[in-house]
Design an enzyme around this catalytic site. Structure first.
Site, PDB file in Angstrom:
ATOM      1  N   LYS A 115      12.378   4.820   1.991  1.00  0.00           N
ATOM      2  CA  LYS A 115      11.396   5.270   1.080  1.00  0.00           C
ATOM      3  C   LYS A 115      11.969   6.785   0.734  1.00  0.00           C
ATOM      4  O   LYS A 115      12.659   7.330   1.186  1.00  0.00           O
ATOM      5  CB  LYS A 115      10.160   5.558   1.905  1.00  0.00           C
ATOM      6  CG  LYS A 115       8.934   5.710   1.048  1.00  0.00           C
ATOM      7  CD  LYS A 115       8.451   4.222   0.575  1.00  0.00           C
ATOM      8  CE  LYS A 115       7.027   4.269  -0.192  1.00  0.00           C
ATOM      9  NZ  LYS A 115       6.387   3.126  -0.406  1.00  0.00           N
ATOM     10  N   ASP A 166       5.984   3.561  -6.521  1.00  0.00           N
ATOM     11  CA  ASP A 166       4.772   3.913  -5.371  1.00  0.00           C
ATOM     12  C   ASP A 166       3.897   4.953  -6.227  1.00  0.00           C
ATOM     13  O   ASP A 166       3.696   4.914  -7.131  1.00  0.00           O
ATOM     14  CB  ASP A 166       5.364   4.526  -4.002  1.00  0.00           C
ATOM     15  CG  ASP A 166       4.411   4.606  -2.972  1.00  0.00           C
ATOM     16  OD1 ASP A 166       4.134   3.418  -2.362  1.00  0.00           O
ATOM     17  OD2 ASP A 166       3.947   5.774  -2.764  1.00  0.00           O
TER      18      ASP A 166
END
Ligand SMILES: NC(=O)C1=CN([C@@H]2O[C@H](COP(=O)(O)OP(=O)(O)OC[C@H]3O[C@@H](n4cnc5c(N)ncnc54)[C@H](O)[C@@H]3O)[C@@H](O)[C@H]2O)C=CC1
Ligand SMILES: O=C(O)CCC(=O)C(=O)O
Length: 452
Positions: free
Chosen positions: A130, A170
């Site tokens: 991430k 995201d």
């Protein structure tokens, strides 16, 4: 965090907290997994000797870098960017990029850790990672967003590649930002490769990727209801958030005949007792995607009630879909959900429930699909985007949607297989099921590699 009774778990968490001071979100995500995995591997000597769980909580690497860009007034701005490459035992690192002022190393470590289990559950060859930056896209011009994305990718491009690490979107990163970052990567490296997912259809994106996370969250709820012989049709649904995941969660709920009574943003919650119409949802999509507005405008715009500063969880509803952000269901919210008779929760946001809330929801016997299972549709279609890029192919909406449904149904089956409750044969602990099934595949791959 909630109190730990198991001595081994307490010792494990103590060590994690000591090694990662000041990272509460990361501690929370690890504890949510360790609660199930520590007892699961208690009698597995090899897993213990090889220290698999300890190794899984240590990222392979974290890069952190300065992002310098110029705003429209000509002023130099400085942000901090990161990529957490958590685990690539079963495939290249894969996971989104978040641009939000609340981004810290702790937040990205929790997200990368979760991503490892989620990606494993999809059945696709995807490791976990991430990234992001503490950049606030709110109020920035399109030109500023472009300059920031280009500056961010100039540094990130040194660490990613189609076989190494494949980021996506995201919070704060959608199709526009992915386009700017892909363009910059292509310019810097002079290659056209599937290094990002969530791309535009014209340059290698997959159909259904924008919809996939929200649709998948609903498919998971459908599967949970189906197991107990019920349907979504006519059910009253509380949705939080109003971004990508919330919008397509609401859209799929309407497709399947459910009644969506709420959506929210950080300013508050909109509520329509008779349910949002398609036109209402379109109005919210335009507000958020085109005009960058606040939901408080919905009172005038679609005649909905607006509860300033409130979350939706105390409103009457049968099913809940948290699709905004982490820890948006706290203890009091969970009590409110129990009080109003909520029967099922499918988590669209990552880690939206605090440990205290999870305990209350579990105690009440509410069906509760954790984010790593329920929102895996997004990364699953990203995996399918990678397959299409490798094949130099582009599949139809129907083909991708069919794959997505199958993947979510398979995740549901894995949760049921591994999530049995000793005290009640009819109950499924979806958290336990997802944690164990996600862990097994990665742990076995790590065992096969030896001590590396
Ligand atoms: N976009 C994707 O494919 C995936 C997203 N997720 C998760 O879904 C959640 C939402 O992400 P997206 O819809 O993509 O983001 P987005 O950027 O499209 O929308 C942001 C969302 O976050 C909400 N939000 C952010 N901070 C908030 C706060 N302090 N209070 C209330 N709401 C807040 C906004 O209301 C909005 O719904 C996040 O937890 C993200 O990690 C999970 C899997 C995949
Ligand atoms: O599609 C991807 O790779 C990103 C998905 C993601 O960030 C997530 O599942 O939280």
């Amino acid at each position: 965090m909630s109190t730990i009774k198991d001595k081994d778990l307490a010792a494990f968490m103590e060590a994690v907290i000591a090694r990662n001071p000041g990272e509460p979100e990361f501690h929370q995500a690890v504890q949510e997994v360790a609660m199930d995995i520590v007892p699961y591997i208690k009698d597995n000597k090899r897993m213990q000797e090889m220290r698999i769980l300890e190794r899984m909580t240590e990222p392979d690497r974290i890069v952190s870098f300065r992002v310098v860009w110029q705003d429209d007034a000509g002023k130099i701005q400085v942000n901090r960017g990161y990529r957490v490459q958590q685990n690539n035992a079963i495939g290249p690192y894969k996971g989104g990029i978040r641009f939000h002022p609340t981004v810290t190393q702790s937040v990205l470590k929790f997200l990368a850790f979760e991503q490892v289990f989620k990606n494993s559950l999809t059945g696709l060859p995807l490791g976990g990672g991430k990234g992001g930056a503490d950049f606030d896209p709110k109020g920035k011009s399109d030109a500023e967003i472009m300059r920031f994305c280009q500056a961010f990718m100039t540094e990130l491009s040194k660490y990613i590649g189609q076989f190494t690490d494949v980021p996506a979107g995201d919070i704060g990163v959608g199709g526009r930002e992915v386009g700017y970052m892909f363009g910059q990567f292509k310019r810097l490296k002079d290659t056209f490769e599937g290094v990002l997912t969530g791309k535009g259809i014209e340059f290698g994106g997959s159909r259904i990727r924008p919809e996939a996370t929200g649709y998948g969250v609903v498919y998971m709820m459908e599967a949970m209801l189906d197991r107990i012989g019920e349907k979504l049709d006519g059910k009253v649904c509380l949705v939080s958030g109003s971004g990508n995941v919330a919008q397509f969660c609401a859209e799929k709920l309407l497709d399947l005949g459910a009644k969506v009574v709420s959506m929210s943003d950080s300013s508050g919650t909109v509520y329509k007792e008779d349910g949002l119409s398609r036109d209402d949802l379109q109005w919210i999509m335009d507000l958020k995607n085109e005009r960058g507005g606040r939901l408080s405008e919905a009172e005038k715009g679609i005649g909905a009630k607006f509860y300033k500063g409130n979350r939706p969880w105390a409103l009457p509803g049968e099913l809940a879909f948290p699709c905004a952000t982490q820890n948006e269901i706290e203890e009091a919210d969970a009590r409110a959900l129990v009080k109003t008779g909520c029967r099922g929760i499918s988590e669209g946001a990552n880690m939206p429930s605090t440990p205290e809330a999870i305990d209350i929801i579990r105690e009440a016997g509410i069906m509760h699909a954790p984010s790593k299972a329920a929102n895996a549709g997004g990364v699953a279609v990203s995996g399918l985007e990678m397959s299409q890029n490798s094949l130099r192919m582009s599949w139809s909406r129907e083909e991708v949607d069919e794959h997505l449904k199958k993947i979510i149904l398979n995740i549901h089956t894995q949760c049921v297989d591994k999530g049995g409750c000793d005290h009640d044969v009819n109950r499924i602990d979806y958290f336990k099921g997802a944690n164990i099934a996600g862990f097994d595949k990665v742990a076995n791959a790590m065992l096969a590699y030896g001590a590396v």
